[in-house]
Design a protein around this motif. Sequence first.
Motif, mmCIF file in Angstrom:
data_model
loop_
_atom_site.group_PDB
_atom_site.id
_atom_site.type_symbol
_atom_site.label_atom_id
_atom_site.label_comp_id
_atom_site.label_asym_id
_atom_site.label_seq_id
_atom_site.Cartn_x
_atom_site.Cartn_y
_atom_site.Cartn_z
ATOM 1 N N ASP A 83 0.771 -1.288 -0.205
ATOM 2 C CA ASP A 83 0.205 0.278 0.504
ATOM 3 C C ASP A 83 0.571 1.171 -0.137
ATOM 4 O O ASP A 83 0.530 2.351 -0.156
ATOM 5 N N ASP A 107 2.555 2.918 2.217
ATOM 6 C CA ASP A 107 2.623 3.401 3.431
ATOM 7 C C ASP A 107 3.490 3.696 4.190
ATOM 8 O O ASP A 107 4.031 4.364 5.135
ATOM 9 N N GLU A 128 1.193 -7.869 5.216
ATOM 10 C CA GLU A 128 2.107 -7.537 3.788
ATOM 11 C C GLU A 128 2.968 -8.410 3.855
ATOM 12 O O GLU A 128 2.953 -9.109 3.314
#
Length: 86
Positions: A32, A34, A41
Amino acid sequence: MKRQVLISTIAAAAFAGTAFAQAPMFDDVDTDGDGVVTVSEAQAVAPELTEGEFAAYDVNADGGLDQGEFDAWSATLPTDDHGDHQ
């Protein structure tokens, strides 16, 4: 002699490149984007990883692995070596 050295050098470089390519990269695992790798993940590349093991590498206990924490964790992963080196 020079030809043997050249062939040996090329073979060694190919082998080393294959070995290094097998370690997961932070940006690939942080799907993602971030800046931290979550347990889900991490489990995508290491399904056997437990939440307790993940927490042991999450040194600052923020719920995600930053680059340094990820590097420490990923260094413990076995390489996926199938003997494809030629």
